[in-house]
Design an enzyme around this catalytic site. Structure first.
Site, PDB file in Angstrom:
ATOM      1  N   CYS A  50      -8.830  36.025  65.579  1.00  0.00           N
ATOM      2  CA  CYS A  50      -7.376  36.146  65.450  1.00  0.00           C
ATOM      3  C   CYS A  50      -6.790  35.099  64.510  1.00  0.00           C
ATOM      4  O   CYS A  50      -5.691  35.254  64.002  1.00  0.00           O
ATOM      5  CB  CYS A  50      -6.707  36.070  66.814  1.00  0.00           C
ATOM      6  SG  CYS A  50      -7.192  34.609  67.725  1.00  0.00           S
ATOM      7  N   HIS A  99     -17.127  23.427  54.577  1.00  0.00           N
ATOM      8  CA  HIS A  99     -16.155  24.276  55.284  1.00  0.00           C
ATOM      9  C   HIS A  99     -16.802  24.932  56.508  1.00  0.00           C
ATOM     10  O   HIS A  99     -16.236  24.948  57.602  1.00  0.00           O
ATOM     11  CB  HIS A  99     -15.606  25.328  54.322  1.00  0.00           C
ATOM     12  CG  HIS A  99     -14.653  26.277  54.975  1.00  0.00           C
ATOM     13  ND1 HIS A  99     -13.373  25.914  55.339  1.00  0.00           N
ATOM     14  CD2 HIS A  99     -14.806  27.574  55.382  1.00  0.00           C
ATOM     15  CE1 HIS A  99     -12.771  26.940  55.921  1.00  0.00           C
ATOM     16  NE2 HIS A  99     -13.624  27.957  55.965  1.00  0.00           N
TER      17      HIS A  99
END
Lengths: 422, 272
Positions: A50, A99
């Site tokens: 989400c 990342h």
């Protein structure tokens, strides 16, 4: 081969963009298939939650992987490339590895340190692995990312404090009672937040949950859900001395648990501690109850303050975690370079040996019959020549294995000696 | 006549020892399954102590309360009678935790009014004294743990009440853990000190006959034991926790420290 991560997250895109880009779980195998079929793609993995949608790929050096992945995202989610591109970020090589390590360690999450992201990343990895779209370089980086996340959790306290109201209540209960096993909880009222807190407490080991509510049917439903039992609303006061934790969320317009009532309760409990969680508005527990020895009252604002204080603490711990990530990225880069150097050296030595053998074969007919001593001399001479030729590039590759230009040198040597893709 | 009264008194003390054992088990194991047996022996003990008092009264022609031993004997008997009445009338068994040891120790002291022959072997005498010292020191160590845990409990309780979370205090154990630690260390402290006092009293009795009674340092050790008993009782019956328990533990520890200091030079004052 290069590593690229393309995606968007809560840092770069609002929820209306994220929900458009999000992949449904059942659509992921097909999407992975289409991703890996694109020109130049070697491996691919899609993480869709989400709060973020990210595509990690390894692609051939010559390919335009960034554009290709942008196009893939736009096509797969039926959006205009120009609409989505302002929200996308791209990370290459060491930045991509950093990342990935940060995401796995929950340093890039909306709530820093939350544990769900690691599970979501593992699920995305497992799906890609089952699908066969992760098998080499990306596999290595992902496996390392999981280990880094584990290291961050072990060596820092990034995930140790509660950052939701419900979980904060459980943590406070642990501070009061230690183990929650064998403790008895009474739900007064049946609000959603009370239900969530009760669920957390049940998971934390609470064995007995009682429910009381003015509306009997709602109490029955909750009691069934938690395998607990219903206490008649009028009998609540009689039950209180046997209860360790009370979660009050009733809609009553006045205090239900007053100081006078609780004074009697704590005396009957012989001052064994009691935790009252008041998440009702207006409040159900008279605030002065907190002044009684052995009773701890936390209302919704108190719990919220605990959460905010924990969030601030997590941000401080995150700095420590970033140092671990930097160290791990350097280690990973070193490992990747070493991984590329060794096969190149072996290929170079094999290639030169092939040249040597074929040249000896070619001139053998012209030289006629050779004595063993002559054969030995030719072998030694040719071997010496190829060793001298190979010495300089091999030494240079080993020397530069730790430098950023090391990868470039390997590619140059592969090209010069026509060693092919390794 | 007086000899047989001492005999019955000593048998009563042995029977009361079952009550002491019950108290120790109840404190350490938090179980009361030995209570029925202990109450039975206690009742028999009360009867025998009554017999001893009657015999002595008949021999002396008056109520035997004129000296320390006589008065402590009658006092222990009355306490025992009151306990039996309260238990019969109100089923208030929890007082047994404090009263059984109290009656036992008072009866034990009362039974020491007649000197016995000195130590047969000096090694037994020294070993006995060492056991007494080790038991008392182990008791003080346990009480120190009780006091430290109680202070931590107080700090943790304040933190949770104030709803602030200074990072250093978050490292303190949960209240429940501290509470368990307090109960356990308090229980062991009481058991060690009680056994230490019994060993000490018996050593002093054999060594010094009756001359040790009234010594201030020894009286102080009885006060320490009494406070320890009171602390155990208040915790078991009224559930004393937090501030009250911490203060009580500190008082008992302080009293224990004073007793220790007072005993440092005790032996030369007892044995010239």
């Amino acid at each position: 081969m290069k590593l690229l991560i393309t995606g968007l997250s809560h840092h770069t895109a609002p929820v209306e963009v994220r929900e458009k880009l999000a992949f449904e779980e059942q659509a992921l195998p097909g999407a992975l298939d289409r991703l890996c079929r694109r020109p130049g793609m070697v491996e691919g993995m899609i993480l869709s939650t989400c709060n973020r949608v990210e595509v990690a790929v390894t692609a051939e050096e010559s390919s335009d992987a960034a554009n290709s992945v942008d196009e893939f995202l736009a096509e797969a989610r039926s959006v205009e490339p120009s609409w989505v591109s302002p929200y996308l970020y791209h990370y290459n090589g060491p930045d991509a590895i950093r990342h990935l390590f940060r995401v796995a360690s929950s340093l890039d999450s909306m709530i820093v340190g939350e544990p769900q992201i690691l599970g979501q990343l593992k699920s995305a990895y497992m799906l890609a692995k089952e699908h066969g779209s992760v098998s080499g370089f990306l596999d290595l980086v992902m496996t390392r990312a999981f280990n880094v996340a584990k290291r961050v959790r072990t060596e820092t306290e990034i995930g140790s404090s509660a950052v939701s109201v419900s979980y904060a209540a459980v943590e406070l209960a642990r501070d009061i009672f230690g183990s929650l096993s064998g403790k008895r909880v009474l739900l007064v009222g049946a609000g959603k937040m009370a239900e969530s807190a009760a669920r957390h407490l049940r998971r934390a080991g609470v064995s007995d949950i009682l429910v009381t509510n003015r509306t009997r049917s709602r109490a029955d439903a909750l009691a069934e859900e938690f395998h607990g039992r219903v206490v008649e609303y009028d009998e609540m006061a009689v039950t209180l001395p046997d209860v360790d934790i009370v979660i009050a969320s009733s809609g009553a317009p006045h205090f239900i648990l007053t100081k006078d009532l609780m004074q009697g309760v704590i005396t009957r409990r012989r001052h064994r501690p009691m935790f009252l969680i008041d998440i009702a508005v207006p409040r159900n527990v008279e605030p002065s109850v907190n002044t009684l020895d052995g009773i701890f009252v936390y209302d919704i604002d108190d719990l919220d303050r605990v959460v905010k204080s924990n969030l601030t603490a997590r941000v401080n711990v995150a700095e420590q975690a970033e140092e671990i990530i930097t160290e791990e990225v350097e280690r990973m880069m070193l490992r990747l370079k070493t991984r590329e150097v060794t096969p190149t050296i072996v290929s170079l030595q094999e290639q030169l040996e092939l040249v040597r053998m074929s040249e000896i074969e070619r001139v053998r007919a012209k030289l006629g019959v050779l004595t063993p001593q002559q054969q030995e001399a030719i072998e030694a001479m040719t071997r010496g020549i190829i060793n001298k030729i190979a010495h300089a590039p091999i030494t240079e590759m080993r020397r530069k294995a730790n430098d950023p230009e090391g990868i470039q040198l390997i590619h140059t040597i592969r090209k010069l000696f026509r060693l092919g893709e390794g | 006549m007086a000899d047989s009264s001492i005999f019955w008194l000593r048998v009563a003390a042995v029977l009361y020892a079952m009550g002491l054992l019950h108290s120790m088990l109840a404190i350490l194991k938090r179980r009361n399954d030995f209570y029925g047996f202990a109450l039975g022996t206690f009742r028999v003990g009360v009867v025998l102590q009554g017999v001893a008092i009657v015999e002595l009264a008949m021999a002396e022609g008056r109520l035997p309360v004129e000296n320390f031993y006589g008065s402590i004997n009658v006092c222990a008997f009355l306490i025992a009678l009151v306990f039996l009445f309260v238990d019969w009338r109100y089923h208030f068994a929890s007082t047994s935790i404090a009263l059984f040891p109290l009656v036992f120790l008072m009866t034990l002291v009362a039974g020491m009014r007649q000197p016995v022959s000195a130590w047969s072997d000096v090694r037994v005498r020294d070993a006995w004294l060492i056991v007494h010292i080790i038991l008392v020191l182990a008791g003080y160590a346990a009480l120190l743990l009780t006091a430290v845990s109680s202070v931590f409990y107080l700090i943790q309780e304040r933190r949770l009440k104030s709803k602030k979370s200074p990072s250093l205090l978050e490292k303190l154990p949960p209240l429940g853990t501290l509470d368990d630690l307090i109960s356990t260390s308090m229980g062991f402290g009481f058991v060690f000190i009680t056994l230490g006092v019994i060993f000490g009293v018996m050593w002093a009795y054999i060594e010094l006959g009756t001359s040790w009674v009234g010594n201030a340092s020894i009286s102080l050790s009885f006060v320490t034991w009494g406070l320890c008993l009171a602390m155990i009782f208040m915790r078991a019956s009224a559930g004393w926790r937090g501030r009250k328990a911490a203060l009580m533990a500190l008082v008992v520890l302080g009293c224990g420290a004073l007793t220790w200091v007072a005993h440092a030079g005790l032996r030369p004052t007892l044995i010239p």
